[in-house]
Enzyme design. Sequence first.
Site, PDB file in Angstrom:
ATOM      1  NE  ARG A  10     -51.226  14.694   0.378  1.00  0.00           N
ATOM      2  CZ  ARG A  10     -51.776  14.843  -0.809  1.00  0.00           C
ATOM      3  NH1 ARG A  10     -51.113  14.473  -1.900  1.00  0.00           N
ATOM      4  NH2 ARG A  10     -52.990  15.331  -0.945  1.00  0.00           N
ATOM      5  CB  SER A  36     -49.196  12.453  -5.036  1.00  0.00           C
ATOM      6  OG  SER A  36     -50.116  12.560  -6.109  1.00  0.00           O
ATOM      7  CD  GLU A  57     -42.883   2.893  -6.843  1.00  0.00           C
ATOM      8  OE1 GLU A  57     -43.695   3.835  -6.837  1.00  0.00           O
ATOM      9  OE2 GLU A  57     -42.894   1.991  -7.717  1.00  0.00           O
ATOM     10  CG  PHE A  82     -46.630   1.719  -4.980  1.00  0.00           C
ATOM     11  CD1 PHE A  82     -47.287   0.512  -5.210  1.00  0.00           C
ATOM     12  CD2 PHE A  82     -47.315   2.900  -5.207  1.00  0.00           C
ATOM     13  CE1 PHE A  82     -48.590   0.488  -5.679  1.00  0.00           C
ATOM     14  CE2 PHE A  82     -48.624   2.882  -5.673  1.00  0.00           C
ATOM     15  CZ  PHE A  82     -49.260   1.678  -5.911  1.00  0.00           C
ATOM     16  CG  HIS A 108     -50.911   9.079  -0.883  1.00  0.00           C
ATOM     17  ND1 HIS A 108     -49.949  10.059  -0.935  1.00  0.00           N
ATOM     18  CD2 HIS A 108     -51.962   9.513  -1.632  1.00  0.00           C
ATOM     19  CE1 HIS A 108     -50.390  11.066  -1.691  1.00  0.00           C
ATOM     20  NE2 HIS A 108     -51.611  10.762  -2.107  1.00  0.00           N
ATOM     21  CG  ASP A 116     -56.209   6.790  -4.127  1.00  0.00           C
ATOM     22  OD1 ASP A 116     -57.047   7.355  -4.841  1.00  0.00           O
ATOM     23  OD2 ASP A 116     -55.085   7.261  -3.884  1.00  0.00           O
ATOM     24  NE  ARG A 166     -55.617  11.618  -1.515  1.00  0.00           N
ATOM     25  CZ  ARG A 166     -56.452  11.006  -2.335  1.00  0.00           C
ATOM     26  NH1 ARG A 166     -56.833   9.767  -2.080  1.00  0.00           N
ATOM     27  NH2 ARG A 166     -56.910  11.623  -3.405  1.00  0.00           N
TER      28      ARG A 166
END
Length: 315
Positions: A10, A36, A57, A82, A108, A116, A166
Amino acid sequence: MADKKKIATREAYGNALKEFGSNENIVVLDADLSKSTKTESFKKEYPDRFINMGIAEANMISTAAGLASCGKTVFASSFAMFAAGRAFEQVRNSVCYPNLNVKVCATHAGISVGEDGATHQSLEDLALMRSLPNMTVLSPCDALETKMAIKAAIDNYGPFYVRLGRLAVEEVNDEATYKFELGKGVTLKDGSDVTLVATGLMVGEALKAHELLKEEGIRARVINIHTIKPIDKDILEKAAKETGALVSCEEHTIMGGLGSAVAEVLCETYPAPLVRVGTLDVFGKSGTPKELLEQYKLTAKDIAEAAKKSISLKK
């Protein structure tokens, strides 16, 4: 010897957007997660071509489609859960159906999101995205490959899904020698006893498994599949013929992702034993990435055991 530098894919994505952002045709959208997803790098450099769409989204993808229909190259980012899950209908009907130039770059992904937990650990996104007509699906293994994947997405028209992580991962490829070819797998280690076919962060684990197997006198070939769709059928058929046993390695459910794609190729070209390493028919849970990779049997040790099982299935 010093440890290799670790960079999250990322992070490399954000750096690539900033580097290639001088192309004035590029527009970047984000679902209120720019810190993020690392699209904030582009936002700071090119604020006039960045839009924060908020936590929406579906709306983001629809807007991306509209911009693409006006000739823009659009990057749309959120967490994989998402971007691929919540916005699936819009990706399908607004992007893939009209074949628009939208690049869905989802961060992620996988179990290594860690603490998470299950709601944010997307283990189904490759299955969803590779099922869509016109969609190209990429899963880079390190920072260099991520940069090259983003460049390929810019240079090639049409819908792209780029899966990003991530967790910081070691560099696998050497910038001086590495050549990225869309739709082509990369042989990282040669071997004649079994082939380890890996994608994303599991490429690093497959390379470690190669060393574990080498200690036992087992010669394992390691192939990096950065393009899940279209998958490199030639490299897989060649591996099946020359090693006679394969293991697929993915940080994703074994249903519908890399393992399924490899199985489809083998069934149609050269049937050979295949053991799939990935999550089973389960959701994730909260924990550190290391704990979760161990619990869901996604480590080098697990890959090595799968390799020995695959070898035992040879006729």
